[in-house]
Design an enzyme around this catalytic site. Structure first.
Site, PDB file in Angstrom:
ATOM      1  N   HIS A   7      28.135 103.257  28.132  1.00 37.92           N
ATOM      2  CA  HIS A   7      28.189 104.410  27.235  1.00 37.92           C
ATOM      3  C   HIS A   7      26.757 104.741  26.817  1.00 37.92           C
ATOM      4  O   HIS A   7      26.027 103.857  26.362  1.00 37.92           O
ATOM      5  CB  HIS A   7      28.979 104.093  25.961  1.00 37.92           C
ATOM      6  CG  HIS A   7      30.453 103.916  26.174  1.00 37.92           C
ATOM      7  ND1 HIS A   7      31.333 104.967  26.144  1.00 37.92           N
ATOM      8  CD2 HIS A   7      31.199 102.815  26.410  1.00 37.92           C
ATOM      9  CE1 HIS A   7      32.570 104.519  26.352  1.00 37.92           C
ATOM     10  NE2 HIS A   7      32.515 103.214  26.524  1.00 37.92           N
ATOM     11  N   HIS A  39      36.504  99.101  34.932  1.00 36.94           N
ATOM     12  CA  HIS A  39      35.422  99.478  35.842  1.00 36.94           C
ATOM     13  C   HIS A  39      34.171  99.527  34.959  1.00 36.94           C
ATOM     14  O   HIS A  39      34.160 100.258  33.957  1.00 36.94           O
ATOM     15  CB  HIS A  39      35.739 100.857  36.445  1.00 36.94           C
ATOM     16  CG  HIS A  39      34.780 101.335  37.494  1.00 36.94           C
ATOM     17  ND1 HIS A  39      35.192 102.039  38.613  1.00 36.94           N
ATOM     18  CD2 HIS A  39      33.425 101.231  37.610  1.00 36.94           C
ATOM     19  CE1 HIS A  39      34.140 102.337  39.379  1.00 36.94           C
ATOM     20  NE2 HIS A  39      33.056 101.864  38.778  1.00 36.94           N
ATOM     21  N   HIS A  57      31.182 100.367  32.876  1.00 36.39           N
ATOM     22  CA  HIS A  57      30.577 101.653  32.510  1.00 36.39           C
ATOM     23  C   HIS A  57      29.714 101.512  31.267  1.00 36.39           C
ATOM     24  O   HIS A  57      30.088 100.862  30.310  1.00 36.39           O
ATOM     25  CB  HIS A  57      31.619 102.771  32.323  1.00 36.39           C
ATOM     26  CG  HIS A  57      32.745 102.467  31.390  1.00 36.39           C
ATOM     27  ND1 HIS A  57      33.750 101.558  31.662  1.00 36.39           N
ATOM     28  CD2 HIS A  57      33.042 102.972  30.165  1.00 36.39           C
ATOM     29  CE1 HIS A  57      34.614 101.522  30.652  1.00 36.39           C
ATOM     30  NE2 HIS A  57      34.200 102.364  29.725  1.00 36.39           N
TER      31      HIS A  57
END
Lengths: 160, 160
Positions: free
Chosen positions: A103, A99, A101
């Site tokens: 950071h 999924h 994402h």
């Protein structure tokens, strides 16, 4: 801002809304189970898509405008001076939860001996995160109360 | 697409337009003096701003939509299966040239022994890049012809 009580998906996992501190029409930002540094958070599209290229133009813009705002507020809040922003886009880039994402990590001088050592640590953390999410019973290292408390701080920060 | 012959700035440096393979109203994509992996390229805002938060909403959206398109095309072109996308946003995050730039690297299984070793290498490359740009006479390791040739390939790729 009241975070909706609807649940958030992160790959195959369901995220407790108390861990989420900011939402937009297409994105949400959450605190981390095991942050690598203070305010190491994740920004995700609400829609479950594995790869960055899967996002629509609206989702892509919204995701990065969210990351920009979140990063800037957290950098100031934590008296940091720089930010690491990275997507491990696909398994061969170190992605473990399928999924998208981002950071985000506020950085300061001396937080790691070498600036780039954070990435080794990041990769380890991504593996741990997956293990922890896979094994719910092991989620004892950071309590939901602690995470909810951090999220609540950031929620007011993003409201300003 | 004809790349404008106007020059591009990258921090305090002027970039040869032959190294640039894609431009949008707010962004440009260029090949690398010393790519870490095939198709390790940089996407930058045209306007010289050091930090990600300095970008307007239009610039931010355009920058990442450009990165998304460039990354996707180069991943396919190089038969890769993942992408590393990262901004080292500020000196304490490893940024050496004070001009926002996204590193894009198509990734495949086994390209680095450990997926995350690429970041150590990336940081070294960023330092080398700065040294090379500082010392123009040393720019012999990759000729402008070689770079222009690579840029030309990617230019057709992005036109499709």
């Amino acid at each position: 801002m009241t975070t909706s009580s609807s649940s958030y998906v992160f790959g195959p996992y369901k995220i407790d809304p108390r861990e989420v501190f900011y939402t937009t029409p297409f994105s949400y930002a959450m605190v981390n189970l095991r942050p690598l540094l203070p305010a190491h958070v994740l920004v995700c599209p609400k829609r479950l898509v594995p790869r960055f290229t899967d996002l629509t133009a609206d989702e892509t813009s919204d995701l990065w405008l969210t990351a920009q705002k979140v990063g800037s507020r957290l950098e100031t809040f934590h008296n940091a001076t720089s930010l690491t922003l990275a997507i491990q886009d696909g398994p061969q880039a170190g992605q473990t939860v399928p999924h998208v994402h981002i950071h985000i990590m506020p950085r300061k001088g001396g937080d790691f001996e070498k600036n780039d050592e954070i990435y080794d640590a990041l990769d380890e953390k991504e593996k741990e995160l997956k293990q922890k999410l896979d094994l719910d019973k092991d989620r004892v290292d950071r309590s939901i109360e602690e995470m909810a408390n951090e999220a609540s701080q950031y929620r007011s920060l993003l409201d300003q």
